[in-house]
Design an enzyme around this catalytic site. Structure first.
Site, mmCIF file in Angstrom:
data_model
loop_
_atom_site.group_PDB
_atom_site.id
_atom_site.type_symbol
_atom_site.label_atom_id
_atom_site.label_comp_id
_atom_site.label_asym_id
_atom_site.label_seq_id
_atom_site.Cartn_x
_atom_site.Cartn_y
_atom_site.Cartn_z
ATOM 1 C CE LYS A 52 34.674 54.711 41.242
ATOM 2 N NZ LYS A 52 33.016 55.157 41.087
ATOM 3 C CD GLN A 96 30.221 52.794 41.605
ATOM 4 O OE1 GLN A 96 30.805 52.918 42.252
ATOM 5 N NE2 GLN A 96 29.888 52.434 40.592
ATOM 6 C CG ASP A 119 31.856 60.279 42.039
ATOM 7 O OD1 ASP A 119 32.432 61.034 42.207
ATOM 8 O OD2 ASP A 119 30.921 59.523 42.747
#
Ligand code: NAD
Length: 287
Positions: A52, A96, A119
């Protein structure tokens, strides 16, 4: 032989366009920024976080990392998220997963401002997805939808069977397919006769996490196969959930692993960060 859906190439094209968007934003004094939080030392998470940050660098998105000790408590994690919510220069917040067992990921997601939820995991984003509003769509389902679009696969009236019902893949994917007029079935570990469902499907999306789980005998000729799975086989090689070698012979379209859904997930995350930066700087923002 099936057409291989090249996610790697499509993701590259998307990143190139995002780079141009990012340059335009910078000319207006807007510097898109992503903050990534990782808790503990999960090896796979480290690899994902690294890819990322690499994508951010390539596009010109600024990037902040927060590596937290495994032992951090929920309050400390939520406090960090709140401080990032209030930091004007941060446009997107990514937490995460997985988190260590003592932390409640849903409580943490709930703390992320929906305006920075790149997200697409907060209850607000998920609710809007279900109701059909403009929102951040979670990156893997969004990437799969982009692949359908690129390969002109129209979902209208199609029987789509999704194997896996997780909050980050299976469920939002089902909503996306439904929004594109498919007839959707979600199968999972308690489904009684999986093959009965997959055998009649026009499109099968596998998001299970078990190598070679989907085999040729479970599918009909001409099926479209989307393989979301990421597993390591006995030789340590990355493989999907589908027995690619054999399924490819009867499918019309198939995604490879690696080089299919994986790169698309990262490209769509980058897309969401740019979208967040644009929306947060609009006077008439819908967010
Ligand atoms: P998860 O473990 O949360 O969910 C797995 C799902 O598989 C569950 O809903 C479960 O019911 C179902 N399942 C398990 N055994 C089954 C069985 N025998 N029959 C039918 N269903 C069964 O996993 P997840 O987070 O949704 O991820 C799934 C896979 O996708 C993993 O391999 C993960 O690494 C991968 N993944 C890939 C990307 C990407 O960008 N390509 C993104 C996210 C996840």
């Amino acid at each position: 032989m099936a057409t291989i859906m090249n996610g790697k190439e499509l993701a590259k094209k998307i990143r190139e366009n995002l780079k141009k968007d990012c340059e335009e934003l910078k000319k207006q004094g807007i510097h898109p920024k992503l903050a990534v939080i990782m808790v503990g030392n999960n090896a796979a998470s480290k690899v994902y976080v690294k890819s990322k940050s690499k994508a951010c660098d390539e596009i010109g998105i600024e990037y902040e990392e927060y590596f937290l000790e495994e032992t951090i408590c929920q309050e400390e994690l939520n406090q960090l998220i709140k401080s990032l919510n209030n930091k004007r220069e941060v446009n997107g917040i990514l937490l995460q997963s997985p988190l260590p067992k003592h932390l409640d990921i849903n409580r943490a997601f709930k703390t992320i401002s929906y305006r920075k939820d790149v997200d697409g995991f907060t209850p607000s984003s998920v609710g809007k997805l279900v109701m059909g509003g403009d929102t951040f769509i979670s990156c893997t389902p969004y990437g799969v939808m982009k692949m359908f679009e690129e390969y002109h696969i129209d979902l209208t009236g199609k029987e789509v069977v999704i194997i896996g019902r997780s909050n980050i893949v299976g469920k939002p994917l089902a909503q996306c397919c439904l929004a594109n007029n498919a007839t959707v079935t979600i199968c999972h570990s308690r489904t009684k006769d999986l093959k009965e469902h997959t055998k009649r499907a026009d499109i099968v999306i596998a998001a299970i996490g078990k190598a070679k789980f989907v085999t040729k005998d479970m599918l009909k000729e001409g099926v479209v196969i989307i393989d979301v799975g990421i597993n390591r086989n006995e030789e340590g090689k990355i493989v999907g959930d589908v027995d690619f070698e054999n399924v490819e012979k009867i499918a019309s379209y198939i995604t490879p692993v690696p080089g299919g859904v994986g790169p698309m997930t990262i490209a769509m995350l980058m897309n969401n960060v740019i979208k967040a930066a644009k929306e947060q700087n609009k006077e008439d923002s819908i967010f």
